[in-house]
Design a protein around this motif. Structure first.
Motif, PDB file in Angstrom:
ATOM      1  N   PRO A  67       0.792  -1.237   0.000  1.00  0.00           N
ATOM      2  CA  PRO A  67       0.000   0.000   0.000  1.00  0.00           C
ATOM      3  C   PRO A  67       0.820   1.281   0.000  1.00  0.00           C
ATOM      4  N   THR A  68       2.113   1.202   0.296  1.00  0.00           N
ATOM      5  CA  THR A  68       2.924   2.426   0.336  1.00  0.00           C
ATOM      6  C   THR A  68       4.253   2.201  -0.364  1.00  0.00           C
ATOM      7  N   ALA A  69       4.847   3.304  -0.792  1.00  0.00           N
ATOM      8  CA  ALA A  69       6.167   3.221  -1.421  1.00  0.00           C
ATOM      9  C   ALA A  69       7.219   2.761  -0.429  1.00  0.00           C
ATOM     10  N   GLY A  70       7.071   3.157   0.843  1.00  0.00           N
ATOM     11  CA  GLY A  70       8.024   2.728   1.851  1.00  0.00           C
ATOM     12  C   GLY A  70       8.016   1.222   2.045  1.00  0.00           C
ATOM     13  N   GLN A  71       6.825   0.623   2.072  1.00  0.00           N
ATOM     14  CA  GLN A  71       6.740  -0.828   2.219  1.00  0.00           C
ATOM     15  C   GLN A  71       7.260  -1.535   0.963  1.00  0.00           C
ATOM     16  N   THR A  72       6.989  -0.963  -0.181  1.00  0.00           N
ATOM     17  CA  THR A  72       7.514  -1.534  -1.426  1.00  0.00           C
ATOM     18  C   THR A  72       9.035  -1.525  -1.415  1.00  0.00           C
ATOM     19  N   THR A  73       9.610  -0.422  -0.984  1.00  0.00           N
ATOM     20  CA  THR A  73      11.068  -0.292  -0.954  1.00  0.00           C
ATOM     21  C   THR A  73      11.687  -1.297   0.004  1.00  0.00           C
ATOM     22  N   ALA A  74      11.086  -1.461   1.189  1.00  0.00           N
ATOM     23  CA  ALA A  74      11.595  -2.444   2.146  1.00  0.00           C
ATOM     24  C   ALA A  74      11.510  -3.853   1.570  1.00  0.00           C
ATOM     25  N   ALA A  75      10.422  -4.141   0.869  1.00  0.00           N
ATOM     26  CA  ALA A  75      10.256  -5.473   0.289  1.00  0.00           C
ATOM     27  C   ALA A  75      11.270  -5.734  -0.821  1.00  0.00           C
ATOM     28  N   VAL A  78      14.883   5.806 -15.519  1.00  0.00           N
ATOM     29  CA  VAL A  78      15.876   6.394 -14.619  1.00  0.00           C
ATOM     30  C   VAL A  78      16.243   5.372 -13.556  1.00  0.00           C
ATOM     31  N   GLU A  79      17.474   5.454 -13.077  1.00  0.00           N
ATOM     32  CA  GLU A  79      17.941   4.605 -11.983  1.00  0.00           C
ATOM     33  C   GLU A  79      18.030   5.434 -10.712  1.00  0.00           C
ATOM     34  N   ILE A  80      17.316   4.996  -9.676  1.00  0.00           N
ATOM     35  CA  ILE A  80      17.258   5.703  -8.404  1.00  0.00           C
ATOM     36  C   ILE A  80      17.826   4.794  -7.320  1.00  0.00           C
ATOM     37  N   PRO A  81      18.725   5.278  -6.451  1.00  0.00           N
ATOM     38  CA  PRO A  81      19.156   4.451  -5.321  1.00  0.00           C
ATOM     39  C   PRO A  81      17.938   3.973  -4.539  1.00  0.00           C
ATOM     40  N   VAL A  82      17.922   2.700  -4.180  1.00  0.00           N
ATOM     41  CA  VAL A  82      16.701   2.106  -3.637  1.00  0.00           C
ATOM     42  C   VAL A  82      16.167   2.870  -2.431  1.00  0.00           C
ATOM     43  N   GLU A  83      17.055   3.393  -1.588  1.00  0.00           N
ATOM     44  CA  GLU A  83      16.588   4.081  -0.389  1.00  0.00           C
ATOM     45  C   GLU A  83      15.932   5.416  -0.698  1.00  0.00           C
ATOM     46  N   ARG A  84      16.143   5.942  -1.897  1.00  0.00           N
ATOM     47  CA  ARG A  84      15.524   7.212  -2.309  1.00  0.00           C
ATOM     48  C   ARG A  84      14.246   7.008  -3.132  1.00  0.00           C
ATOM     49  N   LEU A  85      13.868   5.749  -3.346  1.00  0.00           N
ATOM     50  CA  LEU A  85      12.708   5.476  -4.184  1.00  0.00           C
ATOM     51  C   LEU A  85      11.425   6.126  -3.665  1.00  0.00           C
ATOM     52  N   PRO A 101      29.322   0.121  -7.681  1.00  0.00           N
ATOM     53  CA  PRO A 101      29.276  -1.332  -7.480  1.00  0.00           C
ATOM     54  C   PRO A 101      28.777  -1.675  -6.079  1.00  0.00           C
ATOM     55  N   GLY A 102      27.963  -2.703  -5.995  1.00  0.00           N
ATOM     56  CA  GLY A 102      27.453  -3.146  -4.702  1.00  0.00           C
ATOM     57  C   GLY A 102      26.235  -2.390  -4.216  1.00  0.00           C
ATOM     58  N   ARG A 103      25.855  -1.316  -4.894  1.00  0.00           N
ATOM     59  CA  ARG A 103      24.709  -0.525  -4.453  1.00  0.00           C
ATOM     60  C   ARG A 103      23.465  -0.936  -5.240  1.00  0.00           C
ATOM     61  N   LEU A 104      22.345  -1.078  -4.544  1.00  0.00           N
ATOM     62  CA  LEU A 104      21.095  -1.462  -5.169  1.00  0.00           C
ATOM     63  C   LEU A 104      20.358  -0.219  -5.654  1.00  0.00           C
ATOM     64  N   TYR A 105      19.945  -0.248  -6.917  1.00  0.00           N
ATOM     65  CA  TYR A 105      19.168   0.817  -7.534  1.00  0.00           C
ATOM     66  C   TYR A 105      17.822   0.242  -7.971  1.00  0.00           C
ATOM     67  N   VAL A 106      16.913   1.118  -8.309  1.00  0.00           N
ATOM     68  CA  VAL A 106      15.654   0.707  -8.922  1.00  0.00           C
ATOM     69  C   VAL A 106      15.479   1.507 -10.201  1.00  0.00           C
ATOM     70  N   ASN A 107      15.360   0.785 -11.322  1.00  0.00           N
ATOM     71  CA  ASN A 107      14.996   1.441 -12.566  1.00  0.00           C
ATOM     72  C   ASN A 107      13.499   1.765 -12.513  1.00  0.00           C
ATOM     73  N   VAL A 108      13.168   3.022 -12.764  1.00  0.00           N
ATOM     74  CA  VAL A 108      11.777   3.453 -12.829  1.00  0.00           C
ATOM     75  C   VAL A 108      11.506   3.849 -14.275  1.00  0.00           C
ATOM     76  N   ASP A 160      19.203  15.247  -8.174  1.00  0.00           N
ATOM     77  CA  ASP A 160      19.155  15.589  -6.751  1.00  0.00           C
ATOM     78  C   ASP A 160      19.124  14.348  -5.864  1.00  0.00           C
ATOM     79  N   LEU A 161      18.567  13.254  -6.377  1.00  0.00           N
ATOM     80  CA  LEU A 161      18.445  12.028  -5.593  1.00  0.00           C
ATOM     81  C   LEU A 161      19.614  11.071  -5.818  1.00  0.00           C
ATOM     82  N   GLY A 162      20.635  11.531  -6.550  1.00  0.00           N
ATOM     83  CA  GLY A 162      21.806  10.685  -6.775  1.00  0.00           C
ATOM     84  C   GLY A 162      21.570   9.588  -7.787  1.00  0.00           C
ATOM     85  N   GLY A 163      20.613   9.806  -8.701  1.00  0.00           N
ATOM     86  CA  GLY A 163      20.292   8.795  -9.686  1.00  0.00           C
ATOM     87  C   GLY A 163      20.928   9.061 -11.029  1.00  0.00           C
ATOM     88  N   HIS A 164      20.528   8.269 -12.020  1.00  0.00           N
ATOM     89  CA  HIS A 164      21.040   8.367 -13.382  1.00  0.00           C
ATOM     90  C   HIS A 164      19.883   8.237 -14.351  1.00  0.00           C
TER      91      HIS A 164
END
Length: 436
Positions: A169-177, A310-317, A353-360, A386-390
């Motif tokens: 139901p939330t972006a925060g829960q999605t990110t944790a999952a 775009v690729e966003i660091p997972v914690e900034r999703l 390297p080693g960092r998890l991103y999410v392509n949106v 601003d969110l450190g993405g690409h």
């Protein structure tokens, strides 16, 4: 090394199809000699023991998958659309639901033969004489040369893929999952955001047979895959149909042509339910501006095409999705977790390297802001930075030149460009992706 063309005059790849969304790209090649690539579209060999394939650069993933599945194998990462070529996915970027485990398509390349703009055919490997070209090739979009032959790694497949759609139901829960599921041992992971309160992550696992009593779904006919996420918690597809689950409807973009309406779908020939057909229709509209003229004639406003990955660091999703829902408002949106496969980075797309991103991924249009036809795209570029993405470069690019090179490592690019294209026969990357 051998020279295959004289180093005189500008050159451009004569590619018969495209999955780019920069419809002005051809303008950057005016006056250039077009290189005929029509014969470079095959799979030369599949080695089941070494789990590798030797492939020509213009071979589409549809061709490659057909050849490798016959041996119970598939590429480590297969981009979503059938007509994406291997050379295009390596010199550009590709991503799919194995990218959290296997990274990006260029990370499975063991060697390449590259035709440079200077007319030299070079054998290119990660640690050989031309290691600098190997490293800079990803995200160079043909400005450093064209891959005419590649050797890529493969992975074994099983006959079916079992899908489980998890709703959050939330972006925060999605990110944790996402963090939990990438460590869970599943074979595939991606997701769809239908709105701020309705988000799904889909896990896929190879299986030898469906569960007893389970149906094997087919989304090449009347049903539409992305709608199944909302209706069917567990699903099964053949491995082949899983790989191409997004292509018949170009994710959800076929709705713009009415193809998801049951009556239209029934009479729309199955052979034309393909991403390349829809893309050609969009290209035709963009070149002639037909849909915007119709909107304006009916008293509406022109629309700005917002087609980006775009690729966003997972914690900034969660921050990105909050911004996106508020300022852009397109839905659905695709989510695809990814992590570079190894310890190395790639200079022209410097992810950690080693960092998890999410392509949106988001592919639609929104009403233009008066007097600023690209306002939303520029807003997105600023938010991603601003969110450190690409931001991938297959679509429109609006950065100024200095900002562009700051994001895409201009110093590293220019050093390789000087070595392999000293006469500037191909446009540089900034000019290629902006048309300036």
């Amino acid at each position: 090394m051998r020279r295959v063309r004289s180093a005189a005059g500008r050159v451009q790849l004569g590619k018969p199809s495209s999955n780019l969304f920069r419809f002005g790209d051809r303008d950057t090649g005016r006056g250039a000699r077009r290189l005929d690539t029509s014969a470079l579209d095959g799979v030369l060999a599949v080695d089941p023991d070494a789990r590798t394939a030797e492939v020509q650069g213009m071979a589409t993933y549809e061709t490659i998958v057909d050849a490798t599945l016959a041996h119970g194998l598939m590429p480590l990462v297969v981009p979503q659309l059938k007509t994406i070529t291997l050379g295009g996915a390596v010199t550009g970027l590709g991503v799919e639901s194995t990218s959290f485990r296997h990274g990006l398509p260029h990370e499975s390349v063991r060697e390449m033969d590259v035709l440079t703009p200077a007319g030299e055919l070079l054998h290119v490997t990660p640690d050989g004489e031309h290691a600098d070209l190997f490293a800079a090739f990803p995200n160079s979009y043909g400005t450093l040369g064209y891959a005419v032959r590649l050797v890529v790694e493969l992975q074994p497949v099983r006959p079916f893929v079992k899908l489980t759609h998890h709703r959050y139901p939330t972006a925060g829960q999605t990110t944790a999952a996402i963090g939990e599921l990438t460590a869970s041992g599943v074979d595939f992971l991606d997701g769809v955001v239908f709105g701020a309160g309705e988000q799904y992550l889909t896990t896929g696992e190879f299986v030898d047979a469906p569960m007893p009593g389970a149906r094997i779904s087919d989304y090449t006919g009347q049903e539409v895959f992305y709608r199944s996420l909302q209706r069917r918690p567990v699903d099964h597809l053949t491995a082949h149909d899983y790989i191409w689950r997004w292509d018949p409807d170009w994710f959800w973009c076929s709705r713009a042509f009415g193809v998801q309406q049951p009556l239209v779908r029934r009479f729309w020939p199955r052979r034309y339910r393909r991403s390349d057909v829809y893309r050609r229709l969009v290209a035709l509209d963009q070149r002639h501006g037909a849909s915007n003229r119709v909107r304006e004639a009916l008293g509406g406003t022109a629309e700005e095409m917002v087609v980006q990955d775009v690729e966003i660091p997972v914690e900034r999703l969660p921050e990105f999705l909050e911004f996106f829902h508020r300022e852009i408002g397109i839905s659905p949106v695709w989510l695809c977790p990814l992590k570079l496969r190894g310890d190395r980075s790639w200079p022209l797309y410097p992810m950690e390297p080693g960092r998890l991103y999410v392509n949106v991924g988001f592919w639609s249009s929104v009403p233009e802001k008066p007097g600023d036809p690209w306002a939303h795209n520029r807003l997105l570029e600023a938010a991603v930075a601003d969110l450190g993405g690409h931001k991938s470069l297959y679509s429109t690019v609006h950065y100024g030149e200095d900002e562009f090179w700051a994001h895409y490592n201009g110093d590293a690019y220019r050093a390789v460009k000087r070595r392999y294209d000293p006469e500037g026969r191909a446009p540089d990357l900034y000019r290629k992706v902006t048309g300036r």
